[in-house]
Design a protein around this motif. Structure first.
Motif, PDB file in Angstrom:
ATOM      1  N   GLU A   7     143.377  -5.588 -46.425  1.00 22.90           N
ATOM      2  CA  GLU A   7     142.493  -4.645 -48.282  1.00 22.90           C
ATOM      3  C   GLU A   7     144.217  -4.920 -48.812  1.00 22.90           C
ATOM      4  O   GLU A   7     143.809  -5.404 -49.531  1.00 22.90           O
ATOM      5  CB  GLU A   7     142.340  -3.916 -47.679  1.00 22.90           C
ATOM      6  CG  GLU A   7     141.491  -3.455 -47.675  1.00 22.90           C
ATOM      7  CD  GLU A   7     139.578  -3.986 -48.211  1.00 22.90           C
ATOM      8  OE1 GLU A   7     140.381  -3.915 -49.547  1.00 22.90           O
ATOM      9  OE2 GLU A   7     138.878  -4.830 -47.698  1.00 22.90           O
ATOM     10  N   ILE A   8     145.490  -5.066 -48.424  1.00 23.40           N
ATOM     11  CA  ILE A   8     146.609  -4.517 -49.281  1.00 23.40           C
ATOM     12  C   ILE A   8     146.914  -6.397 -49.513  1.00 23.40           C
ATOM     13  O   ILE A   8     147.381  -6.748 -50.487  1.00 23.40           O
ATOM     14  CB  ILE A   8     147.586  -3.999 -48.691  1.00 23.40           C
ATOM     15  CG1 ILE A   8     147.296  -2.813 -47.748  1.00 23.40           C
ATOM     16  CG2 ILE A   8     148.659  -4.095 -49.276  1.00 23.40           C
ATOM     17  CD1 ILE A   8     146.800  -1.744 -49.089  1.00 23.40           C
ATOM     18  N   ALA A   9     146.625  -7.067 -48.825  1.00 25.02           N
ATOM     19  CA  ALA A   9     146.603  -8.867 -48.941  1.00 25.02           C
ATOM     20  C   ALA A   9     146.032  -8.735 -50.340  1.00 25.02           C
ATOM     21  O   ALA A   9     146.718  -9.722 -50.956  1.00 25.02           O
ATOM     22  CB  ALA A   9     146.595  -9.674 -47.589  1.00 25.02           C
ATOM     23  N   ASP A  10     144.126  -8.680 -50.587  1.00 19.71           N
ATOM     24  CA  ASP A  10     143.580  -8.968 -51.321  1.00 19.71           C
ATOM     25  C   ASP A  10     144.284  -8.392 -52.687  1.00 19.71           C
ATOM     26  O   ASP A  10     143.997  -8.683 -53.876  1.00 19.71           O
ATOM     27  CB  ASP A  10     142.646  -8.210 -50.883  1.00 19.71           C
ATOM     28  CG  ASP A  10     141.080  -9.405 -52.445  1.00 19.71           C
ATOM     29  OD1 ASP A  10     141.688 -10.053 -52.497  1.00 19.71           O
ATOM     30  OD2 ASP A  10     140.621  -8.420 -52.437  1.00 19.71           O
ATOM     31  N   LEU A  11     144.902  -6.918 -52.499  1.00 14.71           N
ATOM     32  CA  LEU A  11     145.317  -5.874 -53.226  1.00 14.71           C
ATOM     33  C   LEU A  11     146.519  -7.014 -54.137  1.00 14.71           C
ATOM     34  O   LEU A  11     146.466  -6.177 -55.889  1.00 14.71           O
ATOM     35  CB  LEU A  11     145.669  -4.525 -53.398  1.00 14.71           C
ATOM     36  CG  LEU A  11     146.176  -3.648 -54.398  1.00 14.71           C
ATOM     37  CD1 LEU A  11     145.166  -3.489 -55.074  1.00 14.71           C
ATOM     38  CD2 LEU A  11     146.717  -2.766 -54.044  1.00 14.71           C
ATOM     39  N   TYR A  12     147.040  -7.434 -53.785  1.00 18.27           N
ATOM     40  CA  TYR A  12     148.070  -8.280 -53.972  1.00 18.27           C
ATOM     41  C   TYR A  12     147.720  -9.304 -54.972  1.00 18.27           C
ATOM     42  O   TYR A  12     147.976  -9.852 -55.913  1.00 18.27           O
ATOM     43  CB  TYR A  12     149.153  -8.738 -52.822  1.00 18.27           C
ATOM     44  CG  TYR A  12     150.317  -9.423 -53.041  1.00 18.27           C
ATOM     45  CD1 TYR A  12     151.193  -9.178 -54.108  1.00 18.27           C
ATOM     46  CD2 TYR A  12     150.179 -11.312 -52.603  1.00 18.27           C
ATOM     47  CE1 TYR A  12     152.091 -10.036 -54.461  1.00 18.27           C
ATOM     48  CE2 TYR A  12     151.498 -11.761 -53.179  1.00 18.27           C
ATOM     49  CZ  TYR A  12     152.196 -11.316 -53.762  1.00 18.27           C
ATOM     50  OH  TYR A  12     153.231 -12.161 -54.022  1.00 18.27           O
ATOM     51  N   ARG A  13     146.523 -10.289 -54.148  1.00 19.24           N
ATOM     52  CA  ARG A  13     146.300 -11.150 -54.652  1.00 19.24           C
ATOM     53  C   ARG A  13     145.352 -11.184 -56.019  1.00 19.24           C
ATOM     54  O   ARG A  13     145.762 -11.454 -57.357  1.00 19.24           O
ATOM     55  CB  ARG A  13     144.613 -11.816 -53.900  1.00 19.24           C
ATOM     56  CG  ARG A  13     143.933 -12.848 -54.520  1.00 19.24           C
ATOM     57  CD  ARG A  13     143.452 -13.454 -53.869  1.00 19.24           C
ATOM     58  NE  ARG A  13     141.981 -12.833 -53.905  1.00 19.24           N
ATOM     59  CZ  ARG A  13     140.426 -12.621 -54.989  1.00 19.24           C
ATOM     60  NH1 ARG A  13     141.042 -13.294 -55.874  1.00 19.24           N
ATOM     61  NH2 ARG A  13     140.652 -11.129 -54.664  1.00 19.24           N
ATOM     62  N   ARG A  14     144.838  -9.481 -56.164  1.00 26.21           N
ATOM     63  CA  ARG A  14     144.595  -9.316 -57.406  1.00 26.21           C
ATOM     64  C   ARG A  14     145.228  -9.263 -58.397  1.00 26.21           C
ATOM     65  O   ARG A  14     145.666  -9.506 -59.936  1.00 26.21           O
ATOM     66  CB  ARG A  14     143.406  -8.180 -57.798  1.00 26.21           C
ATOM     67  CG  ARG A  14     142.558  -8.714 -56.970  1.00 26.21           C
ATOM     68  CD  ARG A  14     141.484  -7.820 -57.131  1.00 26.21           C
ATOM     69  NE  ARG A  14     139.463  -8.201 -56.639  1.00 26.21           N
ATOM     70  CZ  ARG A  14     138.800  -6.839 -56.510  1.00 26.21           C
ATOM     71  NH1 ARG A  14     139.313  -5.868 -55.897  1.00 26.21           N
ATOM     72  NH2 ARG A  14     137.168  -7.923 -56.166  1.00 26.21           N
ATOM     73  N   GLY A  15     146.557  -8.472 -57.578  1.00 25.43           N
ATOM     74  CA  GLY A  15     147.893  -7.600 -58.753  1.00 25.43           C
ATOM     75  C   GLY A  15     148.695  -9.150 -59.503  1.00 25.43           C
ATOM     76  O   GLY A  15     149.098  -9.507 -60.802  1.00 25.43           O
ATOM     77  N   ARG A  16     148.620 -10.902 -58.757  1.00 24.18           N
ATOM     78  CA  ARG A  16     148.773 -11.896 -59.324  1.00 24.18           C
ATOM     79  C   ARG A  16     148.184 -11.958 -60.366  1.00 24.18           C
ATOM     80  O   ARG A  16     148.166 -12.728 -61.749  1.00 24.18           O
ATOM     81  CB  ARG A  16     149.198 -13.005 -58.042  1.00 24.18           C
ATOM     82  CG  ARG A  16     150.350 -13.028 -56.836  1.00 24.18           C
ATOM     83  CD  ARG A  16     150.413 -13.971 -56.663  1.00 24.18           C
ATOM     84  NE  ARG A  16     149.473 -13.935 -54.933  1.00 24.18           N
ATOM     85  CZ  ARG A  16     148.563 -14.837 -54.897  1.00 24.18           C
ATOM     86  NH1 ARG A  16     148.400 -15.529 -56.342  1.00 24.18           N
ATOM     87  NH2 ARG A  16     147.482 -14.790 -53.671  1.00 24.18           N
ATOM     88  N   LEU A  17     146.985 -12.310 -60.556  1.00 26.38           N
ATOM     89  CA  LEU A  17     145.427 -12.491 -61.755  1.00 26.38           C
ATOM     90  C   LEU A  17     146.175 -11.722 -62.716  1.00 26.38           C
ATOM     91  O   LEU A  17     146.134 -11.940 -63.836  1.00 26.38           O
ATOM     92  CB  LEU A  17     144.329 -11.627 -60.892  1.00 26.38           C
ATOM     93  CG  LEU A  17     143.850 -13.504 -59.634  1.00 26.38           C
ATOM     94  CD1 LEU A  17     142.404 -12.944 -59.641  1.00 26.38           C
ATOM     95  CD2 LEU A  17     143.998 -14.484 -60.189  1.00 26.38           C
TER      96      LEU A  17
END
Length: 859
Positions: free
Chosen positions: A298-308
């Motif tokens: 989940e935190i990895a996916d949040l990081y992905r969205r943060g880059r977006l």
């Protein structure tokens, strides 16, 4: 838990280490916090020098939980700092600065301070340090402790270290005084130390302390919770995902991301203040079903969205087909659309759509925002519309089509081509939306000309210009008089056309254009690099016919730039928007003031007769009797619609409006369209706020102000105004100058560059319009004139000048009077008023703030 009072020395002595957990926020203290602590330290040191008995100064609480004990050799007792890390870090940095200052006098004493307070001298590696801040602060903190060349960098840690170093240097202290300062830091600062047992829930302690009172941010609390749930993988997740995300976005945008993450998942009605509770519930479920690995994903996916999200926030750093539409939305200031925009990028990143589809969809988002702004639609429901989009978009269609259909829906109010064309013809565009959005629209319209050598908007210093000027000369009014039909007069026609898009353009030559006749403006505009200006220059004259024709041309371009909603959508046409605005304007109209049908018409973009007709036939219009004719008389056909028989003049008199023997209301109590817009909170072009600029630029504007003053005002008036400004400088004030068409002059007591947070000025001089604006509105938030009685005294003094009539109702506004009044004895009176104003400000500076006044400037 155990609770006891302790000194700093008692807390840190022995082989100990205080470790700030990952979930704690980074170091935050700024100059104000540091200054408060330092003042207390010096006060106690002076008390020691005089032999005064004084109790210890209470610094606050520190909450500690037992940590792991280091293995091998002499053990180090490790404590987790659950609360109080800001205080502990600050004290350690103060000891660092004291050590380094002492080293210049006695290196052995400096070494003692280092070993006694800062390090565990027999340990190496991380165990060597008594305090170990959170990872984001460690490098900067260790640089200070290790006397590294990088100590005292630009971060908060470095700032605190530099503050204490500078404070010690400023004291020029001898060894005895430094000993007293050390004694205060060690023994005269009291802490309440709360020590948790191993079985206590440290997370609950932290939450109860920081989720009440002075709150941490929602992401501070969330970070705490996440890493309490990750005992095995916390270090890795923090290093790989959370810390990079925190560094990429910063604290405010990280909170925005966590909120958007929930909105995209369907929780479209939550507020940013509710992030923690909602994410906590969601992450609990993730942990129950997927364990630490699921939470890590989940935190990895949040990081992905943060880059977006970073692409949305800083599109200029990226390339590709999305850079241009994202850049336009960023320039527009489309924060309300972020939920939908991030959802589109998320779909693209997961390869569920194509770049072309997202580009087209972003075009619809831009059109929706721009068309609504031009039509002057309320922005109140935009958050609701965009936040609901991710869960309401149809998933069985291409995403661009789904966005088009969604935004075209019922009660979304996406204006049609016809509504857009009508708004461009008649609405006062100059008062629509925010100033940056008005500039955006004109820039896009200019770019639609597709010039072979387009303007570099990033470098060009362009502002919005009225072709037909805001202050028309007689030749302008004479020309308009020839075109009056049902408007009533040239003045009414001027008010109706003035702020419409057809009369506006972009230019860097505002000062040259001013209110000159059109043939002079043609010469200037003909040399412009902007195609729209050359088009204006080719027009033989500039009046009603030409302004409406240009409006139609710009409307055609707007229709091509910003696509329309779907024609069969069930969108409701809100033609009553302007009347709602009229009712709102009359609602905020203060007692003791009045306005005219013409001012209301200018505000909402319609005819005075239409306003009169609406007011005469509606029982739901508040304060209708406060709308008068332009000369201040009650309209002949005015009548009460609720059966009242009062004389409206008696009602207005009772409210404080003054009338002369001919039953004409006092013009000084009249509120104009701009005043009404200001009361409504509309984003008007800024006046009365001095710019922060380089001195060289200020000198250039000073020369322009002087030239405009002498060119546009009679010799006598210009001379007296220049003498007043010289008087101001002799008092000790400075002069700053505006950047707009009317290069204004601000006589500053002090400004933001020399006295941050204390900028103050009484009036603004406008050389083109010949007005002197009294900035009561700004003074209301600036001491000492935040005192209403003091502002009232300024008004009373100004009203002693012959011809100046400022109504008390405008004590929170920006009324003005003519420069022509400041001649002869009146100029002398104005000089005395400026001297009084400066003296009151200077007295406050010395007596209230403790600051010293600035020395007078030399001519």
């Amino acid at each position: 838990m155990q609770v006891q009072e302790s000194s700093v020395m008692s807390l840190v002595e022995g082989q100990q280490q205080f470790q700030v957990p990952l979930y704690q926020r980074t170091y935050k203290w700024d100059q104000k916090d540091l200054r408060l602590l330092w003042d207390d330290v010096i006060e106690h040191a002076e008390a020691l020098a005089s032999g005064e008995e004084r109790s210890a100064h209470f610094l606050g609480s520190v909450v500690l939980a037992p940590g792991d004990v280091s293995a091998g050799g002499k053990k180090v007792n490790r404590w987790l700092v659950v609360d109080g890390q800001q205080r502990l870090t600050t004290l350690m940095l103060a000891f660092c600065a004291l050590r380094d200052h002492m080293a210049r006098l006695d290196e052995r004493e400096a070494d003692r301070i280092h070993r006694q307070y800062l390090v565990n001298e027999f340990k190496t590696g991380l165990d060597h340090y008594r305090l170990l801040p959170t990872q984001a602060d460690r490098e900067a903190f260790r640089a200070c402790l290790d006397r590294s060349p990088t100590a005292g960098g630009p971060d908060k840690i470095g700032n605190a270290y530099r503050f204490f170093k500078a404070a010690l240097v400023g004291l020029d202290a001898d060894a005895d005084q430094l000993d007293r300062i050390e004694s205060v830091l060690c023994d005269r600062l009291s802490l309440v130390v709360i020590t948790a047992d191993k079985n206590d829930n440290v997370y609950r302690i932290f939450e109860s302390l920081n989720n009440t009172g002075v709150r941490l941010t929602q992401t501070d609390l969330l970070r705490n919770y996440v890493f309490m749930l990750l005992p095995k993988h916390g270090e890795d997740v923090y290093e790989q995902h959370w810390l990079p995300l925190q560094n990429l976005l910063g604290p405010d945008n990280l909170e925005l991301l966590v909120w958007l993450d929930l909105v995209i998942r369907g929780a479209d009605k939550i507020k940013q203040t509710e992030i923690y509770r909602y994410q906590q519930e969601r992450l609990d479920q993730v942990l129950r079903t997927g364990g630490e690995e699921g939470l890590r994903a989940e935190i990895a996916d949040l990081y992905r969205r943060g880059r977006l999200l970073d692409q949305v926030l800083r599109p200029e750093r990226f390339s590709g087909p999305l850079a241009e539409p994202l850049g336009r939305l960023h320039a527009w200031g489309g924060q309300t659309s972020y939920a939908l925009v991030l959802h589109l990028l998320d779909l693209l990143d997961r390869k569920e759509t194509t770049p072309d589809q997202v580009v087209t969809a972003l075009g619809y988002v831009e059109s929706f925002l721009v068309r609504r702004m031009i039509r002057d639609k309320s922005t109140n429901n935009l958050n609701r519309i965009f936040n609901a989009a991710p869960k309401e978009l149809e998933t069985d269609r291409p995403i661009a089509e789904a966005v088009h259909r969604y935004l075209s829906g019922e009660r979304r109010y996406w204006p049609s081509d016809e509504a857009l064309q009508d708004a461009i013809r008649h609405r006062p565009f100059y008062w629509s939306g925010r100033s940056s959005q008005r500039f955006f629209v004109l820039r896009r319209l200019e770019e639609s000309f597709a010039a072979k050598e387009p303007v570099d908007f990033a470098k060009a210093k362009l502002t919005i210009e009225h072709v037909m000027p805001q202050t028309p000369t007689k030749p302008w009014l004479d020309q308009l008089a020839e075109e009056v039909t049902d408007e009533g007069s040239a003045e009414e026609l001027h008010a109706l056309l003035l702020h419409t898009l057809g009369n506006l353009t972009l230019t860097a030559e505002n000062a040259k254009l001013s209110n000159h006749p059109f043939d002079r403006k043609q010469q200037i505009l003909d040399n412009s690099a902007l195609q729209m200006n050359r088009q204006i220059a080719e027009t033989p004259r500039w009046g009603k016919e030409q302004i409406l024709a240009r409006a139609d041309d710009l409307a055609a371009r707007a229709v091509r730039l910003w696509p329309a909603p779907l024609p069969n959508a069930k969108a409701l046409v809100d033609d009553r928007r302007e009347w709602a605005q009229l009712r709102a304007a009359l609602t905020v109209l203060p007692a003791g003031s009045w306005t005219t049908y013409g001012e209301l018409a200018e505000l909402i973009g319609t005819h005075p007769r239409a306003v009169g007709g609406y007011i005469a036939n509606r029982t739901d219009v508040p304060n209708a009797y406060r709308a008068l004719s332009a000369n201040g008389t009650v309209a002949p056909n005015f009548h009460w619609l609720d059966g009242r028989t009062d004389d409206p003049i008696d009602v207005l008199k009772a409210e404080g409006v003054h009338f002369d023997s001919k039953n004409r209301a006092d013009q000084s109590q009249r509120l104009f369209a701009a005043d009404l817009a200001d009361l409504l909170g509309m984003d008007l072009p800024q006046t009365g706020v001095p710019p922060l600029t380089k001195e060289s630029n200020n000198e250039e504007r000073a020369l322009r102000f002087q030239a405009l003053l002498r060119e546009n005002q009679n010799t006598s008036t210009a001379g007296y105004v220049e003498d007043l400004l010289k008087t101001w400088r002799r008092l000790g004030g400075t002069l700053s100058y505006g950047t707009g068409t009317d290069t204004s002059c601000y006589p500053l007591v002090w400004d933001e560059t020399s006295m941050p947070g204390h900028n103050l000025w009484p009036v603004v001089f406008y050389p083109l319009s010949g007005k002197v604006e009294v900035v009561f509105q700004h003074l209301g938030s600036r001491p000492p004139f935040d005192d209403l009685d003091l502002r009232r005294e300024l008004l009373t003094r100004l009203n002693t000048i012959d011809g100046v009539q400022l109504a008390e109702v405008k004590l929170d506004m920006r009324p003005s009077f003519s420069m022509d009044l400041l001649v002869g004895h009146s100029a002398t009176m104005m000089g005395s008023i400026l001297e009084w104003f400066y003296g009151r400000a200077e007295s406050w500076l010395v007596n209230e703030s403790g600051l010293l006044p600035l020395p007078p400037e030399k001519d």
